[in-house]
Design a protein around this motif. Structure first.
Motif, mmCIF file in Angstrom:
data_model
loop_
_atom_site.group_PDB
_atom_site.id
_atom_site.type_symbol
_atom_site.label_atom_id
_atom_site.label_comp_id
_atom_site.label_asym_id
_atom_site.label_seq_id
_atom_site.Cartn_x
_atom_site.Cartn_y
_atom_site.Cartn_z
ATOM 1 N N HIS A 11 0.873 -1.506 0.099
ATOM 2 C CA HIS A 11 -0.055 -0.101 0.038
ATOM 3 C C HIS A 11 1.002 1.210 -0.023
ATOM 4 C CE1 HIS A 11 -2.656 2.861 2.028
ATOM 5 N NE2 HIS A 11 -3.438 2.574 0.844
ATOM 6 N N ALA A 12 1.855 1.283 0.854
ATOM 7 C CA ALA A 12 2.923 2.330 0.996
ATOM 8 C C ALA A 12 3.571 2.448 -0.491
ATOM 9 C CB ALA A 12 3.916 2.180 1.842
ATOM 10 N N ALA A 13 3.910 1.461 -1.197
ATOM 11 C CA ALA A 13 4.373 1.531 -2.645
ATOM 12 C C ALA A 13 3.549 2.052 -3.618
ATOM 13 C CB ALA A 13 5.148 0.071 -2.968
ATOM 14 N N PHE A 14 2.343 1.731 -3.128
ATOM 15 C CA PHE A 14 1.092 2.337 -4.308
ATOM 16 C C PHE A 14 1.209 3.772 -4.362
ATOM 17 C CE2 PHE A 14 -3.316 2.777 -5.735
ATOM 18 C CZ PHE A 14 -3.269 1.974 -6.911
ATOM 19 N N LEU A 15 1.677 4.427 -3.147
ATOM 20 C CA LEU A 15 1.547 5.922 -2.982
ATOM 21 C C LEU A 15 2.982 6.569 -3.452
ATOM 22 C CD1 LEU A 15 -0.501 6.290 0.331
ATOM 23 C CD2 LEU A 15 -1.398 6.117 -2.220
ATOM 24 N N ARG A 16 4.089 5.649 -3.359
ATOM 25 C CA ARG A 16 5.263 6.336 -3.271
ATOM 26 C C ARG A 16 6.023 6.494 -4.828
ATOM 27 N NH1 ARG A 16 7.408 2.865 0.013
ATOM 28 N NH2 ARG A 16 8.135 1.463 -1.526
ATOM 29 N N THR A 17 6.706 7.302 -5.342
ATOM 30 C CA THR A 17 6.947 7.447 -6.522
ATOM 31 C C THR A 17 8.704 7.226 -6.456
ATOM 32 O OG1 THR A 17 7.350 9.876 -6.220
ATOM 33 C CG2 THR A 17 5.299 8.999 -7.195
ATOM 34 N N LEU A 18 9.086 6.939 -7.608
ATOM 35 C CA LEU A 18 10.456 6.775 -7.952
ATOM 36 C C LEU A 18 11.394 8.004 -7.955
ATOM 37 C CD1 LEU A 18 10.196 3.800 -10.512
ATOM 38 C CD2 LEU A 18 10.674 3.772 -8.185
ATOM 39 N N PRO A 19 12.687 7.959 -7.939
ATOM 40 C CA PRO A 19 13.325 9.198 -7.985
ATOM 41 C C PRO A 19 13.039 9.845 -9.580
ATOM 42 C CG PRO A 19 14.671 7.556 -7.273
ATOM 43 C CD PRO A 19 13.457 6.833 -7.498
ATOM 44 N N PRO A 20 13.069 11.288 -9.707
ATOM 45 C CA PRO A 20 12.898 11.806 -11.005
ATOM 46 C C PRO A 20 13.527 11.124 -12.134
ATOM 47 C CG PRO A 20 12.919 13.316 -9.225
ATOM 48 C CD PRO A 20 13.681 12.127 -8.605
ATOM 49 N N LEU A 21 12.990 11.131 -13.206
ATOM 50 C CA LEU A 21 13.686 10.793 -14.575
ATOM 51 C C LEU A 21 14.609 11.705 -14.713
ATOM 52 C CD1 LEU A 21 10.628 9.734 -16.637
ATOM 53 C CD2 LEU A 21 12.348 8.159 -15.942
ATOM 54 N N PRO A 22 15.790 11.189 -15.480
ATOM 55 C CA PRO A 22 16.613 12.439 -15.815
ATOM 56 C C PRO A 22 16.049 13.261 -16.898
ATOM 57 C CG PRO A 22 17.254 10.255 -16.905
ATOM 58 C CD PRO A 22 16.259 9.909 -15.849
ATOM 59 N N VAL A 61 -0.650 16.246 -19.280
ATOM 60 C CA VAL A 61 -0.406 15.592 -17.935
ATOM 61 C C VAL A 61 0.435 14.257 -18.173
ATOM 62 C CG1 VAL A 61 -1.849 14.354 -16.012
ATOM 63 C CG2 VAL A 61 -2.814 16.333 -17.482
ATOM 64 N N HIS A 62 1.671 14.294 -17.517
ATOM 65 C CA HIS A 62 2.513 13.136 -17.553
ATOM 66 C C HIS A 62 2.129 11.860 -16.687
ATOM 67 C CE1 HIS A 62 3.986 13.509 -13.533
ATOM 68 N NE2 HIS A 62 4.017 15.035 -13.602
ATOM 69 N N GLY A 63 2.648 10.896 -16.909
ATOM 70 C CA GLY A 63 2.020 9.674 -15.878
ATOM 71 C C GLY A 63 3.028 9.484 -14.871
ATOM 72 N N VAL A 64 2.422 8.186 -13.920
ATOM 73 C CA VAL A 64 3.375 7.999 -12.654
ATOM 74 C C VAL A 64 4.522 7.810 -13.170
ATOM 75 C CG1 VAL A 64 3.266 6.278 -10.918
ATOM 76 C CG2 VAL A 64 0.945 6.924 -11.878
ATOM 77 N N ASN A 65 5.654 8.550 -12.663
ATOM 78 C CA ASN A 65 7.216 8.563 -12.337
ATOM 79 C C ASN A 65 7.441 8.969 -13.933
ATOM 80 O OD1 ASN A 65 7.365 7.064 -9.960
ATOM 81 N ND2 ASN A 65 6.866 5.133 -10.830
ATOM 82 N N ASP A 102 -1.044 10.518 -5.012
ATOM 83 C CA ASP A 102 -2.153 9.716 -5.058
ATOM 84 C C ASP A 102 -3.163 10.181 -6.163
ATOM 85 O OD1 ASP A 102 -3.889 11.434 -3.938
ATOM 86 O OD2 ASP A 102 -4.114 9.967 -2.143
ATOM 87 N N THR A 103 -4.124 9.616 -6.631
ATOM 88 C CA THR A 103 -4.995 10.101 -7.720
ATOM 89 C C THR A 103 -5.718 11.173 -7.261
ATOM 90 O OG1 THR A 103 -5.262 7.905 -8.483
ATOM 91 C CG2 THR A 103 -6.889 9.483 -9.327
ATOM 92 N N ASP A 104 -6.234 11.251 -6.131
ATOM 93 C CA ASP A 104 -6.903 12.549 -5.522
ATOM 94 C C ASP A 104 -5.971 13.757 -5.489
ATOM 95 O OD1 ASP A 104 -9.642 11.782 -5.384
ATOM 96 O OD2 ASP A 104 -8.817 10.670 -3.615
ATOM 97 N N LEU A 105 -4.909 13.555 -5.024
ATOM 98 C CA LEU A 105 -3.865 14.786 -4.994
ATOM 99 C C LEU A 105 -3.646 15.305 -6.379
ATOM 100 C CD1 LEU A 105 -2.006 16.407 -3.288
ATOM 101 C CD2 LEU A 105 -0.158 14.808 -3.413
ATOM 102 N N SER A 106 -3.009 14.416 -7.193
ATOM 103 C CA SER A 106 -2.707 14.825 -8.486
ATOM 104 C C SER A 106 -3.978 15.617 -9.156
ATOM 105 C CB SER A 106 -2.081 13.601 -9.290
ATOM 106 O OG SER A 106 -1.000 13.154 -8.868
ATOM 107 N N ALA A 107 -5.209 14.949 -9.180
ATOM 108 C CA ALA A 107 -6.416 15.368 -9.639
ATOM 109 C C ALA A 107 -6.687 16.879 -9.000
ATOM 110 C CB ALA A 107 -7.679 14.633 -9.304
#
Length: 275
Positions: A11-22, A61-65, A102-107
């Motif tokens: 569940h925590a990983a579902f909300l966590r993002t990876l380091p920014p893309l270069p 709108v970009h995607g997750v990560n 999460d979806t609500d925050l980004s929305a």
């Protein structure tokens, strides 16, 4: 059902993002050249830029990560066509920073960006960023033209993919779904599904999806198209999940569509097939 440590981690990983893309120096220079859209949401500064070109505005709108820099080629083409692109990095992404979303925050951020630029005419989203965009549409965002690139149709599909990646057992998966329902409500599966939201929209839509997409299956595009009252599907070949963002034929089809061409005119079966 109580959630065990592995389920809580999932569940925590579902909300966590990876380091920014270069990001390349050229892409960063382009982003920095735009007009800053000053915005703070829930105490966090949001990186957002507007590239003035004309009265019509397009939100990308970009995607997750992902990050806004993935849109540089399309944004520059929109500018050349007299359309003002609006780009931003969602919470947990790119120059906005942070470690989760999460979806609500980004929305909410989508709605805040659109409000700050006094509305947009066009919305274009990639990958799981479509879940954020469609949630904003469900919350009242209105656009004249909608472009979905490689997006999911159902919340269940998004969750099932995560459950598989985390290797949860059926019992753990059930507990994981319970955590989502506790966070978002028991109507999560309908309220957060783009296809369900699309059934309530009157917006003209263009859906672009590669038949061999390994991230989000092509079948999701078929389901999403069927949910719209007026939408067409542009199917690509051998572009995968990311390359269509910079494919010249896909960009040409998007430009034609946002310029007012019927979706059926740009969504020809061979429109984006490599030679």
């Amino acid at each position: 059902m109580r959630a065990d440590p592995q389920t809580l981690q999932a569940h925590a990983a579902f909300l966590r993002t990876l380091p920014p893309l270069p990001i390349s120096p050229r892409a960063e220079a382009y982003l920095r050249s735009g007009h800053e859209v000053a915005l703070e949401h829930r105490g966090q500064a949001i990186f957002a830029r507007r590239f003035d070109a004309g009265p019509r505005k397009a939100l990308l709108v970009h995607g997750v990560n992902g990050r806004a820099s993935q849109w540089v080629k399309l944004a520059s083409r929109l500018q050349a066509a007299g359309i003002t692109p609006v780009l931003f990095d969602a919470p947990g992404h790119g120059f906005t920073g942070g470690e989760q979303t999460d979806t609500d925050l980004s929305a909410e951020v989508i709605q805040a960006v659109v409000e700050r630029v006094a509305g947009v005419d066009i919305a274009i989203a990639h990958s799981f960023g479509n879940a954020w965009l469609y949630r904003a549409l469900a919350k009242g965002l209105r656009v004249e033209r909608l472009v979905t690139l490689c997006g999911p149709a159902r919340a269940r599909y998004i969750v099932d993919q995560h459950v598989q990646r985390c290797r949860l057992s059926p019992e753990q998966a059930q507990a994981f779904c319970g955590l989502l329902e506790a966070r978002h409500g028991t109507d999560f599966w309908q309220a957060y599904s783009p296809a369900q939201i699309a059934r309530q929209l009157e917006t003209a839509a263009l859906i672009v999806h590669d038949r061999a997409d390994s991230i989000i299956q092509y079948a999701q595009a078929l389901e999403l198209r069927a949910a719209f009252a007026q939408a067409e599907l542009l199917s690509t070949e051998r572009l995968g999940h990311f390359d269509l963002l910079k494919d010249d034929q896909v960009i040409a089809a998007i430009l034609a569509f946002v310029d007012g061409a019927p979706a059926s005119d740009v969504a020809r079966p061979d429109a984006a097939a490599p030679g």
